[in-house]
Motif scaffolding. Structure first.
Motif, PDB file in Angstrom:
ATOM      1  N   ALA A   1       7.126   7.430 -11.381  1.00 21.96           N
ATOM      2  CA  ALA A   1       6.283   6.500 -10.612  1.00 21.96           C
ATOM      3  C   ALA A   1       6.869   6.216  -9.241  1.00 21.96           C
ATOM      4  O   ALA A   1       6.122   5.946  -8.289  1.00 21.96           O
ATOM      5  CB  ALA A   1       6.095   5.199 -11.379  1.00 21.96           C
ATOM      6  N   GLN A   2       8.197   6.282  -9.104  1.00 22.20           N
ATOM      7  CA  GLN A   2       8.806   6.087  -7.800  1.00 22.20           C
ATOM      8  C   GLN A   2       8.826   7.377  -6.981  1.00 22.20           C
ATOM      9  O   GLN A   2       8.861   7.339  -5.749  1.00 22.20           O
ATOM     10  CB  GLN A   2      10.232   5.535  -7.966  1.00 22.20           C
ATOM     11  CG  GLN A   2      10.787   4.834  -6.748  1.00 22.20           C
ATOM     12  CD  GLN A   2      10.110   3.511  -6.444  1.00 22.20           C
ATOM     13  OE1 GLN A   2       9.184   3.089  -7.138  1.00 22.20           O
ATOM     14  NE2 GLN A   2      10.547   2.851  -5.399  1.00 22.20           N
TER      15      GLN A   2
ATOM     16  N   PRO B   1      15.117   4.514  -8.002  1.00 23.82           N
ATOM     17  CA  PRO B   1      15.492   5.437  -6.927  1.00 23.82           C
ATOM     18  C   PRO B   1      16.206   6.685  -7.419  1.00 23.82           C
ATOM     19  O   PRO B   1      15.936   7.781  -6.920  1.00 23.82           O
ATOM     20  CB  PRO B   1      16.393   4.579  -6.027  1.00 23.82           C
ATOM     21  CG  PRO B   1      16.891   3.475  -6.892  1.00 23.82           C
ATOM     22  CD  PRO B   1      15.804   3.218  -7.882  1.00 23.82           C
ATOM     23  N   ARG B   2      17.132   6.555  -8.379  1.00 28.50           N
ATOM     24  CA  ARG B   2      17.803   7.762  -8.862  1.00 28.50           C
ATOM     25  C   ARG B   2      16.785   8.700  -9.503  1.00 28.50           C
ATOM     26  O   ARG B   2      16.826   9.923  -9.294  1.00 28.50           O
ATOM     27  CB  ARG B   2      18.909   7.409  -9.855  1.00 28.50           C
ATOM     28  CG  ARG B   2      19.686   8.642 -10.364  1.00 28.50           C
ATOM     29  CD  ARG B   2      20.738   8.261 -11.392  1.00 28.50           C
ATOM     30  NE  ARG B   2      21.372   9.435 -11.967  1.00 28.50           N
ATOM     31  CZ  ARG B   2      22.547   9.934 -11.609  1.00 28.50           C
ATOM     32  NH1 ARG B   2      23.244   9.328 -10.659  1.00 28.50           N
ATOM     33  NH2 ARG B   2      23.055  11.008 -12.188  1.00 28.50           N
TER      34      ARG B   2
ATOM     35  N   GLN C   1       0.816  -1.216   0.000  1.00 27.26           N
ATOM     36  CA  GLN C   1       0.000   0.000   0.000  1.00 27.26           C
ATOM     37  C   GLN C   1       0.848   1.262   0.000  1.00 27.26           C
ATOM     38  O   GLN C   1       0.500   2.273  -0.604  1.00 27.26           O
ATOM     39  CB  GLN C   1      -0.932   0.017   1.212  1.00 27.26           C
ATOM     40  CG  GLN C   1      -1.945   1.149   1.193  1.00 27.26           C
ATOM     41  CD  GLN C   1      -2.854   1.119   2.404  1.00 27.26           C
ATOM     42  OE1 GLN C   1      -2.445   1.472   3.501  1.00 27.26           O
ATOM     43  NE2 GLN C   1      -4.087   0.677   2.200  1.00 27.26           N
ATOM     44  N   TYR C   2       1.986   1.198   0.641  1.00 24.28           N
ATOM     45  CA  TYR C   2       2.828   2.382   0.816  1.00 24.28           C
ATOM     46  C   TYR C   2       3.527   2.759  -0.493  1.00 24.28           C
ATOM     47  O   TYR C   2       3.665   3.942  -0.812  1.00 24.28           O
ATOM     48  CB  TYR C   2       3.855   2.092   1.909  1.00 24.28           C
ATOM     49  CG  TYR C   2       4.745   3.248   2.278  1.00 24.28           C
ATOM     50  CD1 TYR C   2       4.237   4.395   2.891  1.00 24.28           C
ATOM     51  CD2 TYR C   2       6.116   3.196   2.040  1.00 24.28           C
ATOM     52  CE1 TYR C   2       5.059   5.439   3.251  1.00 24.28           C
ATOM     53  CE2 TYR C   2       6.955   4.232   2.396  1.00 24.28           C
ATOM     54  CZ  TYR C   2       6.428   5.360   3.001  1.00 24.28           C
ATOM     55  OH  TYR C   2       7.254   6.393   3.353  1.00 24.28           O
ATOM     56  N   VAL C   3       3.964   1.762  -1.253  1.00 25.06           N
ATOM     57  CA  VAL C   3       4.734   2.029  -2.466  1.00 25.06           C
ATOM     58  C   VAL C   3       4.040   1.492  -3.723  1.00 25.06           C
ATOM     59  O   VAL C   3       3.845   2.220  -4.693  1.00 25.06           O
ATOM     60  CB  VAL C   3       6.153   1.426  -2.359  1.00 25.06           C
ATOM     61  CG1 VAL C   3       6.943   1.678  -3.643  1.00 25.06           C
ATOM     62  CG2 VAL C   3       6.900   1.990  -1.163  1.00 25.06           C
ATOM     63  N   LEU C   4       3.668   0.204  -3.717  1.00 26.41           N
ATOM     64  CA  LEU C   4       3.241  -0.432  -4.954  1.00 26.41           C
ATOM     65  C   LEU C   4       1.965   0.181  -5.530  1.00 26.41           C
ATOM     66  O   LEU C   4       1.906   0.492  -6.726  1.00 26.41           O
ATOM     67  CB  LEU C   4       3.051  -1.937  -4.723  1.00 26.41           C
ATOM     68  CG  LEU C   4       2.697  -2.762  -5.956  1.00 26.41           C
ATOM     69  CD1 LEU C   4       3.790  -2.664  -7.011  1.00 26.41           C
ATOM     70  CD2 LEU C   4       2.447  -4.226  -5.580  1.00 26.41           C
ATOM     71  N   VAL C   5       0.931   0.356  -4.709  1.00 27.95           N
ATOM     72  CA  VAL C   5      -0.336   0.885  -5.222  1.00 27.95           C
ATOM     73  C   VAL C   5      -0.160   2.293  -5.795  1.00 27.95           C
ATOM     74  O   VAL C   5      -0.569   2.559  -6.940  1.00 27.95           O
ATOM     75  CB  VAL C   5      -1.431   0.829  -4.139  1.00 27.95           C
ATOM     76  CG1 VAL C   5      -2.667   1.597  -4.588  1.00 27.95           C
ATOM     77  CG2 VAL C   5      -1.795  -0.622  -3.834  1.00 27.95           C
ATOM     78  N   PRO C   6       0.466   3.247  -5.063  1.00 28.82           N
ATOM     79  CA  PRO C   6       0.622   4.577  -5.670  1.00 28.82           C
ATOM     80  C   PRO C   6       1.614   4.604  -6.827  1.00 28.82           C
ATOM     81  O   PRO C   6       1.461   5.413  -7.750  1.00 28.82           O
ATOM     82  CB  PRO C   6       1.102   5.449  -4.504  1.00 28.82           C
ATOM     83  CG  PRO C   6       1.679   4.496  -3.506  1.00 28.82           C
ATOM     84  CD  PRO C   6       0.881   3.245  -3.649  1.00 28.82           C
TER      85      PRO C   6
END
Length: 598
Positions: free
Chosen positions: A352-353, A401-402, A320-325
């Motif tokens: 997206a990240q 991440p970059r 929920q914290y990362v994948l969904v958004p």
């Protein structure tokens, strides 16, 4: 897509590089900006109708018929070449009035010979009938029920990735040609079929079958074509007038809304931030077995099936914290605006990240934002240590991440409102089209007046980051703090087999704030570090400093060596609001095992 790498064959890269000579003399910037990674194209893909059925889970095979409409982009077009895996067995190719057409199958291609050359602007239609034989995980995933293994129902689903869809359908794979499509699947009646766009029909057929017809009527790139066939239930939600649906196994029905119920609020937040409403007619999230994480198929994201249980929410579930958004934000970045070629792939994955951190900042405040990007920073350092590459290049290893951290820097460089004005300009100008890294820079220039060529040069087209070594002293006579700042990064990268050598700037341009604290208060001075070694004097320091912070706002992606007295570090740890700076202080203090104050 989350945590899966662009999969482009070396043969394709070699072919593309032949388009721009002499390649060995070109820099990475020249290759990316000059379009060396965008293939030439002699037709415009207009529409495809994809019909699939007769799925055989034992042999991982199916029957397919794909009708294709193209428009010729040159005079005398004698053949249309589509990408099509060699394992797909073509039965017939038929054109107008069902006439058989000649075809060839060189490698992973289908060359359809036209009965007569097409003129510029002519429309060409043909239909390919074939038997699809699939190597598991290459385009399609087949899963059978396994006795004694719960939570693993029979299913088949696609994974477009960057090259997956031509492994199960004949199509044009590169992202720069957008098209519309329909998908019609005939499957056993107990299954649900989920695909892109709007549901046209879903009806029962004799023999225990059902036929489901989906239509994606707004053009998108073909890597976003999706198919999921599984025993699913639909949990319905809405954002404004847009249906938002969560497809899960029946036994997961109670887990769906606690996980996915944040989606409408995320859609609202991303709409508010970008100024561009969610751009598709629906949004579906469908869970499947043994998936890579997520894939941002247009209007129909596919996600892994391990939904968090109630206990997971005591912490912060990654799903929920990362994948969904992350996957939701792709509906703007990657689906609405698509990279012209895979060398600009960071425009998908970097954004997206980046966007989940913006969502949690809006909901939970700056501490949550710092926490999110600090985790990205740690991942970035680990990836960079394994292989150092620029953001904009073929198959860059650090686009997640970059990319997120570079966008965070850009936002800090521009300021909140100018940054989002630039993003709005980028999305509205290129919505429904493709874009490059230079298009983003131009959007920033047009929206804010800032060209930022230096920023793009060092952060987009080159590799590495500044490695600062700082020393500080107090000049009591002059009432000044004096910092010596050195950049110690080295450019040791080697050329690859094509002659391309990525470069690490010997000098990064780094606008930073430096904070000096004394018992009388704080002084903050903004400076631009733009030399290999540079002296910075901060006046008005009438008494000995109790803390000095280099890059007070953590506005530059970097590493920092800065030997300081232990009391300075303890003050920084106790007083400074920025998570990165406090974490850095902890790291410095942890080295001082013999220091009782530390």
């Amino acid at each position: 897509m989350h945590y899966s790498k662009a999969r482009i064959t070396p043969a394709l890269v070699a072919a593309l590089l032949l388009l721009s000579a002499p390649i060995g003399a070109q820099t990475n910037l020249e290759r990316v900006v000059n379009g060396a990674y965008t293939p030439t194209h002699d037709f415009d893909l207009i529409h495809q109708r994809i019909e699939v059925g007769s799925f055989d889970w034992d042999s991982t095979a199916f029957d397919g018929v794909v009708g294709t409409t193209v428009v010729s982009l040159r005079e005398g077009l004698a053949a249309v070449t589509l990408d099509m895996d060699r394992r797909l067995e073509v039965r017939t190719v038929r054109g107008a009035r069902n006439a058989a057409l000649e075809f060839e199958r060189p490698g992973d291609s289908l060359v359809v010979r036209l009965p007569r050359p097409a003129a510029l602007g002519d429309t060409v239609r043909f239909r390919v009938s074939y038997r699809g034989r699939i190597e598991q995980g290459r385009g399609l995933y087949f899963f059978k029920e396994e006795p004694g293994r719960p939570h693993r129902p029979q299913q088949v689903y696609s994974d477009g990735g960057t090259d997956g869809n031509p492994r199960w359908i004949p199509t044009y794979a590169p992202p720069h040609d957008k098209t519309t499509w329909e998908l019609v699947a005939t499957v056993p009646a107990r299954f649900t079929v989920v695909s892109n766009g709007r549901l046209v029909s879903d009806r029962r057929l004799p023999g225990g079958l059902r036929r489901t017809h989906w239509s994606q009527d707004r053009p998108a790139s073909t890597f976003l074509i999706s198919l999921v066939v599984a025993p699913l239930i639909k949990v319905s939600d809405r954002w404004r007038d847009v249906p938002v649906d969560y497809y899960v196994y029946p036994e997961d029905s109670a887990l769906a809304r606690p996980l996915f119920g944040v989606t409408p609020d995320m859609m609202e937040t991303f709409t508010r931030l970008t100024g561009v409403p969610y751009p598709w007619k629906k949004y579906a999230q469908t869970t499947v077995a043994d998936f890579i994480g997520g894939m941002e198929n247009v209007s129909a994201t596919t996600l892994v099936d391990w939904l968090p249980d109630r206990r997971a929410y005591l912490d912060r579930p990654w799903y929920q914290y990362v994948l969904v958004p992350h996957e939701l934000s792709h509906q703007w970045f990657g689906d609405l605006v698509t990279a012209e070629n895979w060398a600009n792939y960071w425009l998908h994955e970097g954004f997206a990240q980046f966007m989940p951190g913006q969502y949690w900042a809006a909901k939970l405040g700056p501490a949550a934002e710092d926490d999110y990007y600090f985790e990205e920073y740690q991942q970035f350092l680990a990836k960079d240590a394994r292989r150092r590459m620029p953001l904009a290049t073929y198959n860059s290893n650090n686009v997640y991440p970059r990319g997120a951290l570079v966008l965070r820097m850009l936002k800090q460089q521009l300021g909140e409102r100018p940054f989002w004005a630039a993003i709005n300009r980028f999305l509205t100008r290129h919505g429904g089209r493709t874009a490059t890294s230079e298009d983003l820079r131009q959007a920033v220039l047009d929206a804010t007046g800032q060209s930022l060529g230096w920023f793009w040069s060092q952060w987009i087209y080159q590799a590495g980051y500044p490695e600062f070594a700082v020393t500080a002293a107090w000049d009591s006579a002059a009432g000044a703090a004096v910092l010596t700042v050195r950049q110690t990064q080295q450019d040791t990268l080697r050329a690859d087999s094509t002659g391309l050598r990525f470069t690490v700037p010997q000098v990064f341009r780094a606008p930073v704030a430096i904070r000096v604290r004394t018992t009388g208060g704080d002084l903050v001075q903004r400076v631009v570090i733009d030399a290999r070694e540079q002296t910075v004097r901060i006046g008005g320091v009438r008494e000995a400093p109790t803390m000095i912070v280099f890059d007070d706002e953590n506005a530059v992606l970097k590493t920092l060596e800065f030997e300081q007295p232990t009391p300075w570090l303890t003050t920084l740890l106790a007083r400074h609001p920025d998570l990165w700076n406090r974490s850095w202080a902890i790291g410095q203090l942890a080295r001082r095992t013999g220091d009782s104050l530390a």
